[in-house]
Design a protein around this motif. Structure first.
Motif, mmCIF file in Angstrom:
data_model
loop_
_atom_site.group_PDB
_atom_site.id
_atom_site.type_symbol
_atom_site.label_atom_id
_atom_site.label_comp_id
_atom_site.label_asym_id
_atom_site.label_seq_id
_atom_site.Cartn_x
_atom_site.Cartn_y
_atom_site.Cartn_z
ATOM 1 N N ASN A 260 0.811 -1.216 0.000
ATOM 2 C CA ASN A 260 0.000 0.000 0.000
ATOM 3 C C ASN A 260 0.847 1.271 0.000
ATOM 4 O O ASN A 260 0.470 2.284 -0.583
ATOM 5 C CB ASN A 260 -0.923 0.000 1.219
ATOM 6 N N ASN A 261 2.026 1.211 0.672
ATOM 7 C CA ASN A 261 2.867 2.394 0.803
ATOM 8 C C ASN A 261 4.160 2.303 -0.004
ATOM 9 O O ASN A 261 5.011 3.185 0.100
ATOM 10 C CB ASN A 261 3.202 2.630 2.278
ATOM 11 N N ASP A 262 4.295 1.208 -0.790
ATOM 12 C CA ASP A 262 5.479 1.017 -1.620
ATOM 13 C C ASP A 262 6.762 1.092 -0.787
ATOM 14 O O ASP A 262 7.706 1.823 -1.105
ATOM 15 C CB ASP A 262 5.507 2.064 -2.743
ATOM 16 N N LEU A 263 6.788 0.313 0.318
ATOM 17 C CA LEU A 263 7.926 0.309 1.224
ATOM 18 C C LEU A 263 8.665 -1.019 1.139
ATOM 19 O O LEU A 263 8.098 -2.037 0.756
ATOM 20 C CB LEU A 263 7.468 0.527 2.670
ATOM 21 N N SER A 264 9.922 -1.002 1.551
ATOM 22 C CA SER A 264 10.692 -2.234 1.679
ATOM 23 C C SER A 264 10.179 -3.010 2.889
ATOM 24 O O SER A 264 9.489 -2.449 3.761
ATOM 25 C CB SER A 264 12.174 -1.910 1.872
ATOM 26 N N SER A 265 10.525 -4.301 2.989
ATOM 27 C CA SER A 265 10.088 -5.092 4.140
ATOM 28 C C SER A 265 10.649 -4.524 5.435
ATOM 29 O O SER A 265 9.969 -4.509 6.472
ATOM 30 C CB SER A 265 10.516 -6.555 3.971
ATOM 31 N N LYS A 266 11.881 -4.034 5.394
ATOM 32 C CA LYS A 266 12.512 -3.475 6.588
ATOM 33 C C LYS A 266 11.720 -2.286 7.126
ATOM 34 O O LYS A 266 11.442 -2.196 8.329
ATOM 35 C CB LYS A 266 13.948 -3.051 6.264
ATOM 36 N N LYS A 267 11.338 -1.375 6.235
ATOM 37 C CA LYS A 267 10.591 -0.191 6.665
ATOM 38 C C LYS A 267 9.164 -0.548 7.062
ATOM 39 O O LYS A 267 8.602 0.037 7.990
ATOM 40 C CB LYS A 267 10.603 0.857 5.558
#
Length: 292
Positions: A260-267
């Protein structure tokens, strides 16, 4: 106890007038504000040197007294005594509306407690001026002023604000604007619409509109100058997400935040940990199928 005020009813006490000043263009000063500043007994100014330039421009000779965040506790009772003695006082900020990001609110509260009439004048305001030209939904909106300075507190506040559907409005300085937008990218994702309004009403007024990713790229290629109003699109999915995640596994929640937020798994793991108030290691372990 209820408190009622008839602003223009004659009283023995003096009135406290809240007078907005221009945020850049002196022509935005109203006729009423100029006339009032000419006739009050005293002007309580956030910065007397700055205000004196305004007074000189409009040929205003009323005396000033300094009133700012560092002397407000000492100065407030002094001003209240003058008001009770029948003196009329105008309070002004360096720019814009009194009581917004300045100690005026303390003086207003003290005046109300003493039954002194508080009269607000309309005028320039950077947040509303920028909002109506942003192109984002102007209402409802949520105005926060300045965000926390420390990174941990900043991320925590943005995570809290990420639940809101209203358009978000902030003030920010040129030396912190990039740091704040980077933090917004981490929490809000890079696709959210954002507008930077720079030097509103001044000669170099500029609006930068785009996604958080696009605006951050602009910031990385510009020499940053001027004061900013930051306007961010609200989270249209906040209510749906908040209701849904109670039934999700931690892994499902992380995957949702990533997509949904186009984030990496870490973030995404970091954000889910903040949202659920869990240790980051627990979310990491659940996502990667490890024993916590």
């Amino acid at each position: 106890m209820i408190n009622t005020q008839k602003s223009f009813e004659h009283k023995e006490e003096g009135n406290l007038y809240l007078v907005p000043t221009p945020i850049g263009n002196l022509d935005d000063m109203t006729f009423r504000a100029v006339d009032l500043l000419k006739h009050v007994d005293l002007i309580a100014s956030e910065d007397t040197r700055n205000t004196q330039k305004l007074l000189n421009h409009f040929e205003i000779e009323s005396p000033q007294i300094s009133f700012h965040e560092h002397n407000s506790k000492e100065r407030t009772p002094q001003l209240i005594e003058k008001l009770k003695a029948g003196k009329s006082i105008a309070q002004v900020s360096d720019a814009g509306m009194p009581s917004i990001s300045d100690p005026g609110v303390d003086l207003v509260k003290a005046a109300i407690d003493e039954g002194i009439t508080v009269v607000p004048l309309p005028g320039a305001n950077a947040a509303l001026t920028a909002l109506i030209a942003s192109g984002l939904t102007p209402q409802p909106f949520y105005f926060l002023g300045f965000l926390p300075r420390k990174k941990k507190e900043l991320n925590a506040k943005l995570t809290e604000l990420n639940k809101r559907e209203e358009t978000l409005v902030f003030y920010e300085s040129p030396h912190r604007i990039k740091q704040v937008v980077v933090a917004m990218k981490e929490v809000f994702g890079e696709k959210r619409q954002i507008v930077l309004a720079r030097e509103v009403t001044k000669r170099f007024e500029e609006f930068i509109r785009g996604t958080i990713k696009e605006v951050l790229e602009w910031l990385n290629n510009e020499k940053i100058r001027g004061e900013f109003v930051v306007i961010v699109e609200g989270n249209e999915n906040s209510e749906t997400e908040e209701k849904a995640w109670a039934n999700w596994t931690l892994k499902e929640h992380v995957e949702f935040v990533m997509e949904n937020n186009d984030l990496s798994s870490k973030k995404a793991i970091k954000e889910v940990a903040l949202i659920r108030n869990l240790p980051k290691r627990s979310v990491y372990a659940a996502y990667h199928g490890l024993d916590d």
